[in-house]
Write an enzyme that holds these catalytic residues in place. Structure first.
Site, PDB file in Angstrom:
ATOM      1  CE  LYS A  53      -3.814  -2.517   1.958  1.00  0.00           C
ATOM      2  NZ  LYS A  53      -4.528  -3.027   3.125  1.00  0.00           N
ATOM      3  CD  GLN A  97      -3.539  -4.528   6.262  1.00  0.00           C
ATOM      4  OE1 GLN A  97      -3.415  -3.576   5.520  1.00  0.00           O
ATOM      5  NE2 GLN A  97      -4.103  -5.661   5.873  1.00  0.00           N
ATOM      6  CG  ASP A 120     -10.196  -0.761   4.305  1.00  0.00           C
ATOM      7  OD1 ASP A 120      -9.886  -1.082   3.136  1.00  0.00           O
ATOM      8  OD2 ASP A 120      -9.521  -1.064   5.296  1.00  0.00           O
TER       9      ASP A 120
END
Ligand code: NAP
Length: 284
Positions: A53, A97, A120
């Protein structure tokens, strides 16, 4: 004839377009999009994902800040960090995460993220907006699958789609996005009876189960589109949730693993961050 969907090329195309747009926006606004990624603990796979990422952010011309916190981090410490990131005007996207270490209240953490920075798409506000058919920040993996359908001109309206798996990060948002695109959607899970029979009626099958080669030839009707979200390690190799070789000839389109859905997830994370930046700068 079967078309192999090239998610690597499509993901790269999306990322290149984003980089081009960021260059122009930076000239216009004097600021580039900012993504903060929070990693707690030392899970090996999570570290790989976070590094990928970070690399994607640099390539896209974003500001990226990676917070690597120790495995003993408390829920309150994490909530305080998210609070700071929520208030920081240079940050457009916040990603925590997963999985988080056991002592951390995952729900509290995810619900703390400002929905407008929730790249997300896991915050209940964004989940709710998706489910009432509004445009918002959609979860990256299923949104990547939707981009595949768009790129390959795969018609969804009026088609029978079966999604295998009902997780909050893949199965459920996938079903909601397909429904939003006017498909007729069936969701299967571990208690569903006779999944092969349900799938044989499907024009589109999306497998997000986490079991290698779960979808076999007896699931697939001739000409079906098969999207394999699964990422499993089998005898040292990455394999999906579908028996690729076994179903190949029956499909009109199929995603390989690796190189299918996987590369789309990061591309859509960049896409969502840019979208959040634009919304926050009144450009959308
Ligand atoms: P998950 O949270 O473990 O969910 C798996 C789903 O499959 C659950 O809904 C479960 O049903 C269902 N299931 C399990 N066994 C089943 C069975 N025998 N028959 C029917 N349904 C069954 O997994 P996930 O996070 O959604 O991920 C699914 C797969 O996608 C994994 O391989 C993961 O690594 C991969 N993935 C890939 C990406 C990417 O970027 N390509 C991103 C995320 C995930 P219940 O709800 O009844 O338990």
């Amino acid at each position: 004839m079967t078309t192999i969907i090239d998610g690597k090329a499509l993901g790269q195309k999306i990322r290149s377009n984003i980089a081009g747009e960021v260059t122009l926006l930076k000239e216009k606004l004097g600021r580039k999009p900012g993504l903060s990624v929070v990693l707690v603990g030392d899970d090996a796979a999570s570290q790989v994902y976070v590094n990928m990422k970070e690399k994607a952010c640099i390539e896209a011309g974003f500001n990226s800040s990676i917070y690597r916190l120790g495995s003993n981090t408390t829920t309150d410490e994490l909530l305080n960090l998210i609070d700071d990131l929520n208030k920081n005007d240079n940050i457009d996207g916040i990603l925590v995460q997963l999985p988080l270490p056991e002592q951390i209240d995952e729900k509290k953490v995810l619900y703390k993220i400002d929905p407008s920075k929730d790249v997300d798409g896991f915050h209940p506000v964004n989940v709710g907006l998706l489910n009432i058919g509004e445009d918002t920040l959609f979860p990256c993996t299923p949104y990547g699958v939707m981009k595949i359908f768009e790129e390959y001109n795969i018609e969804l309206s009026g088609k029978n789609a079966v999604v295998i798996g009902r997780s909050n990060i893949v199965g459920k948002p996938m079903a909601a996005l397909l429904l939003k695109a006017n498909a007729t959607v069936t969701i299967c899970h571990s208690r569903t009876k006779d999944i092969p029979a349900l799938c044989r009626n499907a024009d589109i099958i999306v497998a997000a189960v986490g079991i290698p080669k779960f979808v076999t030839a007896d699931f697939v009707k001739d000409g079906a589109v098969v999207i394999d979200v699964g990422i499993n390690r089998l005898e040292g190799k990455l394999v999906g949730d579908v028996d690729y070789d076994g179903i190949f000839d029956k499909c009109s389109y199929i995603t390989p693993v690796p190189g299918g859905v996987g590369p789309m997830t990061i591309a859509m994370l960049m896409y969502n961050t840019l979208k959040s930046f634009k919304v926050r700068n009144n450009l959308l």
